[in-house]
Design a protein around this motif. Structure first.
Motif, PDB file in Angstrom:
ATOM      1  N   ASP A  21       0.857  -1.180   0.000  1.00  0.00           N
ATOM      2  CA  ASP A  21       0.000   0.000   0.000  1.00  0.00           C
ATOM      3  C   ASP A  21       0.895   1.233   0.000  1.00  0.00           C
ATOM      4  N   PRO A  22       0.596   2.241  -0.834  1.00  0.00           N
ATOM      5  CA  PRO A  22       1.429   3.444  -0.870  1.00  0.00           C
ATOM      6  C   PRO A  22       1.643   4.080   0.496  1.00  0.00           C
ATOM      7  N   LYS A  23       0.719   3.931   1.427  1.00  0.00           N
ATOM      8  CA  LYS A  23       0.894   4.520   2.754  1.00  0.00           C
ATOM      9  C   LYS A  23       2.087   3.891   3.477  1.00  0.00           C
ATOM     10  N   ASP A  24       2.476   2.687   3.082  1.00  0.00           N
ATOM     11  CA  ASP A  24       3.632   2.033   3.692  1.00  0.00           C
ATOM     12  C   ASP A  24       4.943   2.741   3.357  1.00  0.00           C
ATOM     13  N   PHE A  25       4.933   3.545   2.316  1.00  0.00           N
ATOM     14  CA  PHE A  25       6.138   4.257   1.909  1.00  0.00           C
ATOM     15  C   PHE A  25       6.284   5.594   2.611  1.00  0.00           C
ATOM     16  N   GLY A  26       5.218   6.112   3.186  1.00  0.00           N
ATOM     17  CA  GLY A  26       5.268   7.423   3.814  1.00  0.00           C
ATOM     18  C   GLY A  26       5.090   8.515   2.771  1.00  0.00           C
ATOM     19  N   GLU A  27       4.742   9.680   3.240  1.00  0.00           N
ATOM     20  CA  GLU A  27       4.430  10.798   2.347  1.00  0.00           C
ATOM     21  C   GLU A  27       5.623  11.236   1.500  1.00  0.00           C
ATOM     22  N   GLU A  28       6.781  11.355   2.113  1.00  0.00           N
ATOM     23  CA  GLU A  28       7.967  11.834   1.392  1.00  0.00           C
ATOM     24  C   GLU A  28       8.373  10.883   0.266  1.00  0.00           C
ATOM     25  N   LEU A  29       8.425   9.590   0.576  1.00  0.00           N
ATOM     26  CA  LEU A  29       8.818   8.618  -0.444  1.00  0.00           C
ATOM     27  C   LEU A  29       7.761   8.485  -1.526  1.00  0.00           C
ATOM     28  N   THR A  30       6.498   8.549  -1.149  1.00  0.00           N
ATOM     29  CA  THR A  30       5.421   8.462  -2.139  1.00  0.00           C
ATOM     30  C   THR A  30       5.521   9.628  -3.120  1.00  0.00           C
ATOM     31  N   LYS A  31       5.788  10.816  -2.595  1.00  0.00           N
ATOM     32  CA  LYS A  31       5.951  11.990  -3.456  1.00  0.00           C
ATOM     33  C   LYS A  31       7.147  11.804  -4.396  1.00  0.00           C
ATOM     34  N   GLU A  35       7.284  11.450  -8.558  1.00  0.00           N
ATOM     35  CA  GLU A  35       8.163  12.284  -9.395  1.00  0.00           C
ATOM     36  C   GLU A  35       9.049  11.418 -10.280  1.00  0.00           C
ATOM     37  N   TRP A  36       9.618  10.359  -9.705  1.00  0.00           N
ATOM     38  CA  TRP A  36      10.464   9.456 -10.490  1.00  0.00           C
ATOM     39  C   TRP A  36       9.658   8.828 -11.616  1.00  0.00           C
ATOM     40  N   HIS A  37       8.453   8.419 -11.290  1.00  0.00           N
ATOM     41  CA  HIS A  37       7.569   7.827 -12.302  1.00  0.00           C
ATOM     42  C   HIS A  37       7.330   8.818 -13.437  1.00  0.00           C
ATOM     43  N   VAL A  87      24.270   1.932  -1.008  1.00  0.00           N
ATOM     44  CA  VAL A  87      23.685   1.463   0.240  1.00  0.00           C
ATOM     45  C   VAL A  87      23.043   2.607   1.027  1.00  0.00           C
ATOM     46  N   GLU A  88      23.665   3.764   1.062  1.00  0.00           N
ATOM     47  CA  GLU A  88      23.105   4.906   1.790  1.00  0.00           C
ATOM     48  C   GLU A  88      21.783   5.360   1.195  1.00  0.00           C
ATOM     49  N   ALA A  89      21.683   5.382  -0.111  1.00  0.00           N
ATOM     50  CA  ALA A  89      20.433   5.771  -0.763  1.00  0.00           C
ATOM     51  C   ALA A  89      19.324   4.792  -0.397  1.00  0.00           C
ATOM     52  N   ILE A  90      19.662   3.547  -0.293  1.00  0.00           N
ATOM     53  CA  ILE A  90      18.679   2.530   0.075  1.00  0.00           C
ATOM     54  C   ILE A  90      18.171   2.771   1.489  1.00  0.00           C
ATOM     55  N   ARG A  91      19.083   3.039   2.394  1.00  0.00           N
ATOM     56  CA  ARG A  91      18.691   3.284   3.790  1.00  0.00           C
ATOM     57  C   ARG A  91      17.709   4.447   3.897  1.00  0.00           C
ATOM     58  N   GLN A  92      17.877   5.432   3.052  1.00  0.00           N
ATOM     59  CA  GLN A  92      17.025   6.613   3.126  1.00  0.00           C
ATOM     60  C   GLN A  92      15.627   6.375   2.566  1.00  0.00           C
ATOM     61  N   VAL A  93      15.489   5.498   1.609  1.00  0.00           N
ATOM     62  CA  VAL A  93      14.195   5.354   0.934  1.00  0.00           C
ATOM     63  C   VAL A  93      13.440   4.061   1.218  1.00  0.00           C
ATOM     64  N   PHE A 140       6.646  -8.731  -4.943  1.00  0.00           N
ATOM     65  CA  PHE A 140       7.213  -7.888  -5.989  1.00  0.00           C
ATOM     66  C   PHE A 140       6.543  -6.521  -5.963  1.00  0.00           C
ATOM     67  N   ILE A 141       7.360  -5.480  -5.996  1.00  0.00           N
ATOM     68  CA  ILE A 141       6.835  -4.110  -5.943  1.00  0.00           C
ATOM     69  C   ILE A 141       7.473  -3.291  -7.055  1.00  0.00           C
ATOM     70  N   MET A 142       6.718  -2.329  -7.583  1.00  0.00           N
ATOM     71  CA  MET A 142       7.231  -1.501  -8.676  1.00  0.00           C
ATOM     72  C   MET A 142       6.454  -0.196  -8.767  1.00  0.00           C
ATOM     73  N   PHE A 143       7.171   0.933  -8.988  1.00  0.00           N
ATOM     74  CA  PHE A 143       6.515   2.248  -9.136  1.00  0.00           C
ATOM     75  C   PHE A 143       5.861   2.315 -10.479  1.00  0.00           C
TER      76      PHE A 143
END
Length: 143
Positions: A21-31, A35-37, A87-93, A140-143
Motif C-alpha cells: 500500500d502506498p501509505k507504507d512508503f510514507g508521504e515523502e517517499l510516495t511523493k 516524481e520518479w515515475h 547502500v546509503e540511498a537505500i537506507r534513506q528510501v 514484488f513491488i514496482m513504481f
C-alpha cells in the motif's frame, strides 16, 4: 545490517509499489516515487499500461519499458551507471517493513544480470526485475 543485506533490500525496493500500500512508503517517499515515475515515463515513453503489465508479472519485451525501469534505478540514485548499488540511498528510501525481510537470492539477481552477456544496462535491469518477480511474485513491488 551488513553490506550484503542492504543491496538485497534495494533490489526488492527498486521495483516498488505493486503489492504494498502506498501509505507504507510514507508521504515523502510516495511523493518522490511519483516524481520518479513522471520523469521516467516522460524520458522513456513507457505507458502506464506497460507498467501495469510488468507489475502483474507480464514482462513485455519493449525497450521503452526496459528503459523506464533503468531510469527508476538511476533517478532514485539507488544505482549508478555501472549498476553499483548505493547502500546509503537505500537506507534513506526503503520502507521499514522491507528492512526486516530479505530473500537471500535477491542479490544473485543483480550479480547474474551484471555478469551476463547482455550489453545494455536496461536489458540487465529488466532481467533483474524478472528475477525478483520470480523469487516472490506476491512481494514484488514496482513504481
Amino acid at each position: 545490517m551488513n553490506n550484503i543485506t542492504l543491496p538485497l533490500l534495494a533490489l526488492l525496493f527498486y521495483s516498488a509499489y505493486a503489492y504494498l500500500d502506498p501509505k507504507d512508503f510514507g508521504e515523502e517517499l510516495t511523493k518522490a516515487a511519483n516524481e520518479w515515475h513522471d520523469i521516467c515515463t516522460d524520458i522513456t515513453g513507457a505507458t502506464d499500461d506497460m507498467i501495469k503489465q510488468v507489475r502483474s508479472g507480464n514482462f513485455i519485451e519493449d525497450e521503452k519499458m526496459k528503459r523506464y525501469l533503468l531510469c527508476l534505478w538511476r533517478v532514485s540514485r539507488v544505482a549508478d551507471k555501472n549498476l553499483k548499488v548505493d547502500v546509503e540511498a537505500i537506507r534513506q528510501v526503503l520502507p521499514q517493513m522491507l528492512k526486516k525481510e530479505t530473500p537471500v537470492k535477491a542479490r544473485d539477481c543483480l550479480v547474474n544480470a551484471r555478469n551476463s552477456d547482455l550489453k545494455e544496462n536496461y536489458d540487465k535491469i529488466y532481467e533483474v526485475e524478472k528475477c525478483l518477480y520470480n523469487l516472490d511474485p506476491e512481494q514484488f513491488i514496482m513504481f
